[in-house]
Design a protein around this motif. Structure first.
Motif, PDB file in Angstrom:
ATOM      1  N   GLY A   1       0.798  -1.231   0.000  1.00 17.59           N
ATOM      2  CA  GLY A   1       0.000   0.000   0.000  1.00 17.59           C
ATOM      3  C   GLY A   1       0.821   1.265   0.000  1.00 17.59           C
ATOM      4  O   GLY A   1       0.438   2.264   0.620  1.00 17.59           O
ATOM      5  N   GLU A   2       1.932   1.280  -0.727  1.00 17.88           N
ATOM      6  CA  GLU A   2       2.784   2.472  -0.782  1.00 17.88           C
ATOM      7  C   GLU A   2       2.275   3.509  -1.784  1.00 17.88           C
ATOM      8  O   GLU A   2       2.859   4.578  -1.926  1.00 17.88           O
ATOM      9  N   GLN A   3       1.193   3.172  -2.508  1.00 21.73           N
ATOM     10  CA  GLN A   3       0.682   4.090  -3.533  1.00 21.73           C
ATOM     11  C   GLN A   3       0.138   5.362  -2.902  1.00 21.73           C
ATOM     12  O   GLN A   3      -0.546   5.320  -1.881  1.00 21.73           O
ATOM     13  N   GLU A   4       0.444   6.501  -3.538  1.00 20.32           N
ATOM     14  CA  GLU A   4      -0.116   7.781  -3.114  1.00 20.32           C
ATOM     15  C   GLU A   4      -1.557   7.872  -3.599  1.00 20.32           C
ATOM     16  O   GLU A   4      -1.845   7.539  -4.738  1.00 20.32           O
ATOM     17  N   ILE A   5      -2.428   8.375  -2.744  1.00 16.94           N
ATOM     18  CA  ILE A   5      -3.836   8.548  -3.128  1.00 16.94           C
ATOM     19  C   ILE A   5      -3.988   9.935  -3.755  1.00 16.94           C
ATOM     20  O   ILE A   5      -3.670  10.947  -3.134  1.00 16.94           O
ATOM     21  N   THR A   6      -4.493   9.961  -4.989  1.00 19.50           N
ATOM     22  CA  THR A   6      -4.642  11.245  -5.690  1.00 19.50           C
ATOM     23  C   THR A   6      -6.079  11.743  -5.659  1.00 19.50           C
ATOM     24  O   THR A   6      -6.373  12.858  -6.062  1.00 19.50           O
ATOM     25  N   GLY A   7      -6.979  10.883  -5.240  1.00 21.42           N
ATOM     26  CA  GLY A   7      -8.385  11.247  -5.242  1.00 21.42           C
ATOM     27  C   GLY A   7      -9.212   9.977  -5.189  1.00 21.42           C
ATOM     28  O   GLY A   7      -8.659   8.885  -4.983  1.00 21.42           O
ATOM     29  N   GLY A   8     -10.524  10.141  -5.356  1.00 20.38           N
ATOM     30  CA  GLY A   8     -11.381   8.969  -5.299  1.00 20.38           C
ATOM     31  C   GLY A   8     -12.284   8.896  -6.514  1.00 20.38           C
ATOM     32  O   GLY A   8     -12.574   9.925  -7.140  1.00 20.38           O
ATOM     33  N   TYR A   9     -12.687   7.691  -6.895  1.00 18.28           N
ATOM     34  CA  TYR A   9     -13.650   7.530  -7.979  1.00 18.28           C
ATOM     35  C   TYR A   9     -14.589   6.396  -7.635  1.00 18.28           C
ATOM     36  O   TYR A   9     -14.161   5.333  -7.203  1.00 18.28           O
ATOM     37  N   SER A  10     -15.891   6.658  -7.820  1.00 21.15           N
ATOM     38  CA  SER A  10     -16.876   5.630  -7.511  1.00 21.15           C
ATOM     39  C   SER A  10     -17.622   5.286  -8.790  1.00 21.15           C
ATOM     40  O   SER A  10     -18.161   6.176  -9.439  1.00 21.15           O
ATOM     41  N   GLY A  11     -17.619   4.037  -9.214  1.00 29.64           N
ATOM     42  CA  GLY A  11     -18.326   3.680 -10.442  1.00 29.64           C
ATOM     43  C   GLY A  11     -18.299   2.188 -10.682  1.00 29.64           C
ATOM     44  O   GLY A  11     -17.328   1.514 -10.342  1.00 29.64           O
ATOM     45  N   ASP A  12     -19.377   1.684 -11.298  1.00 29.75           N
ATOM     46  CA  ASP A  12     -19.504   0.249 -11.518  1.00 29.75           C
ATOM     47  C   ASP A  12     -19.565  -0.153 -12.983  1.00 29.75           C
ATOM     48  O   ASP A  12     -19.587  -1.345 -13.292  1.00 29.75           O
ATOM     49  N   LEU A  13     -19.628   0.839 -13.869  1.00 31.20           N
ATOM     50  CA  LEU A  13     -19.571   0.517 -15.292  1.00 31.20           C
ATOM     51  C   LEU A  13     -18.109   0.623 -15.695  1.00 31.20           C
ATOM     52  O   LEU A  13     -17.541   1.717 -15.717  1.00 31.20           O
ATOM     53  N   LEU A  14     -17.503  -0.509 -16.007  1.00 29.10           N
ATOM     54  CA  LEU A  14     -16.064  -0.541 -16.258  1.00 29.10           C
ATOM     55  C   LEU A  14     -15.654   0.405 -17.373  1.00 29.10           C
ATOM     56  O   LEU A  14     -14.611   1.056 -17.304  1.00 29.10           O
ATOM     57  N   SER A  15     -16.475   0.470 -18.406  1.00 29.98           N
ATOM     58  CA  SER A  15     -16.127   1.311 -19.551  1.00 29.98           C
ATOM     59  C   SER A  15     -16.099   2.778 -19.137  1.00 29.98           C
ATOM     60  O   SER A  15     -15.279   3.557 -19.630  1.00 29.98           O
ATOM     61  N   TRP A  16     -17.005   3.152 -18.251  1.00 27.38           N
ATOM     62  CA  TRP A  16     -17.052   4.548 -17.779  1.00 27.38           C
ATOM     63  C   TRP A  16     -15.812   4.841 -16.934  1.00 27.38           C
ATOM     64  O   TRP A  16     -15.147   5.874 -17.085  1.00 27.38           O
ATOM     65  N   VAL A  17     -15.503   3.927 -16.018  1.00 30.59           N
ATOM     66  CA  VAL A  17     -14.340   4.104 -15.144  1.00 30.59           C
ATOM     67  C   VAL A  17     -13.072   4.206 -15.984  1.00 30.59           C
ATOM     68  O   VAL A  17     -12.204   5.058 -15.729  1.00 30.59           O
ATOM     69  N   MET A  18     -12.998   3.372 -17.000  1.00 28.59           N
ATOM     70  CA  MET A  18     -11.827   3.363 -17.879  1.00 28.59           C
ATOM     71  C   MET A  18     -11.597   4.717 -18.527  1.00 28.59           C
ATOM     72  O   MET A  18     -10.466   5.112 -18.780  1.00 28.59           O
ATOM     73  N   SER A  19     -12.681   5.423 -18.840  1.00 24.91           N
ATOM     74  CA  SER A  19     -12.524   6.724 -19.500  1.00 24.91           C
ATOM     75  C   SER A  19     -12.404   7.884 -18.534  1.00 24.91           C
ATOM     76  O   SER A  19     -12.045   8.978 -18.961  1.00 24.91           O
ATOM     77  N   HIS A  20     -12.726   7.694 -17.255  1.00 25.63           N
ATOM     78  CA  HIS A  20     -12.819   8.853 -16.365  1.00 25.63           C
ATOM     79  C   HIS A  20     -11.970   8.819 -15.103  1.00 25.63           C
ATOM     80  O   HIS A  20     -11.628   9.865 -14.557  1.00 25.63           O
TER      81      HIS A  20
END
Lengths: 111, 238
Positions: A21-40
């Motif tokens: 878990g060394e990744q820096e958090i840049t923000g959050g995204y909530s979504g269940d349509l993979l294609s939408w998440v992929m673009s946004h």
């Protein structure tokens, strides 16, 4: 803030033991349509999703997301957990729903 | 061919689908299907029919019926198997949906290759944009485009928890003429609870040669041809 800072929180349960878990958090995204998440979704985002199949790791890998959070204690497939550990992507599980998780992260100043 | 029960596998992926093995070539698929004793197959790649010309060329003259088909991912991320009466019509549909695939490049190291092959199994090209993405066409819009081309829609693997019409919508839209649903090969149709009576088909969803079905599931037809198979899928007299 790093993903590992979430590991201690009582609202989350780490499903991928050994992932640091060394990744820096840049923000959050909530979504269940993979294609939408992929673009946004953006690199380093925490991703809150009810999807638990292996493709979520492909998406997280593609976008270099920092972490996946699965709400409502949804069972995550073994295959997904294995893929996540291979890719060093932490998956957290929570009994809260997506809305409550996002709210919590804002309240605690994580996002 | 006389009236009888015909063994089928109507959901097979070729090397065009990124998730499928690169050994899923036109010749390998047809040969394996024949080895397994199948009478009817469909190669249904994600959002593309570009390997079908080669599949049809290889299948010509062989004792196997190939149904032109494609597995579309709708805007709602529902997988729909779309079957057409001819190669020309599925290719016309392929042309239509091409512009509705988001221009997100495939990343081969993550998703796999998307290769176009000829009848000698030679690579003639690759598809640049990720085929497992959702089209920006809804279920209803896809239905219209399939119907225009005399095709029939069979919602894919409705028993699955993802990419299935039931998991994503919670129901089968009653205003669409859908009488046949696909369930996974290991699923029991009695486990599916729906308000209406549906006919079920079960195929392999093969991504590897070994996954192609044996003679396990059958369709009863008076005569073995594409039109009769489509008629069977379109109608259900219960």
């Amino acid at each position: 803030m790093k993903v590992k800072d979430l590991f201690e929180m009582s609202e989350f349960n780490l499903v991928t033991p050994g992932v640091e878990g060394e990744q820096e958090i840049t923000g959050g995204y909530s979504g269940d349509l993979l294609s939408w998440v992929m673009s946004h979704a953006q690199k380093g985002n925490l991703w809150i999703t009810v999807q638990t199949h292996g493709n979520i790791i492909a998406i997280a890998s593609l976008l270099e997301l920092s972490c996946i959070i699965v709400p409502e204690n949804i069972t995550i497939e073994e295959d997904t957990i294995e893929k996540a550990m291979n890719e060093n992507i932490p998956i957290l599980q929570s009994n809260l729903n997506s809305f409550e998780i996002a709210n919590l992260l804002y309240e605690r100043g994580i996002i | 061919m006389e009236k009888g029960q015909w063994a089928y596998d109507l959901h097979i992926h070729s090397a065009l689908s990124p998730c499928a093995d690169n050994e899923m070539t036109p010749n390998n698929i047809i040969n394996m299907a024949q080895l397994k004793g199948l009478d009817i197959i469909a190669v249904t790649d994600h959002n593309s029919a570009q390997n079908l010309p080669a599949v049809f060329k290889v299948g010509k003259g062989k004792e196997i019926l190939i149904i032109p088909g494609i597995e579309v991912t709708t805007k709602e991320e529902v997988h729909l198997l779309c079957y057409f009466p001819s190669l020309d019509l599925v290719l016309d549909f392929d042309k239509k949906i091409k512009s509705h695939l988001p221009p997100i490049p495939n990343k081969k190291s993550i998703f796999g290759d998307q290769i176009i092959l000829n009848e000698k199994d030679e690579i003639t090209g690759e598809v640049e944009y990720l085929l497992i993405n959702a089209l920006d066409l809804s279920i209803d819009e896809i239905y219209k485009e399939v119907e225009k081309r005399e095709g029939v829609i069979v919602p894919a693997h409705v028993d699955r928890k993802s990419f299935s019409m039931i998991s994503n919508l919670g129901f089968i839209p009653p205003h669409l003429l859908i009488n046949t649903l696909e369930i996974s090969k290991n699923c029991n149709k009695n486990d599916i609870n729906l308000p209406k009576e549906y006919q079920f088909i079960q195929s392999s969803d093969a991504h590897y040669l070994g996954d192609i079905l044996e003679r396990k599931f059958f369709i009863g037809l008076k005569k073995l041809n594409i039109e009769n198979v489509l008629h069977y899928l379109r109608n259900y007299y219960c």
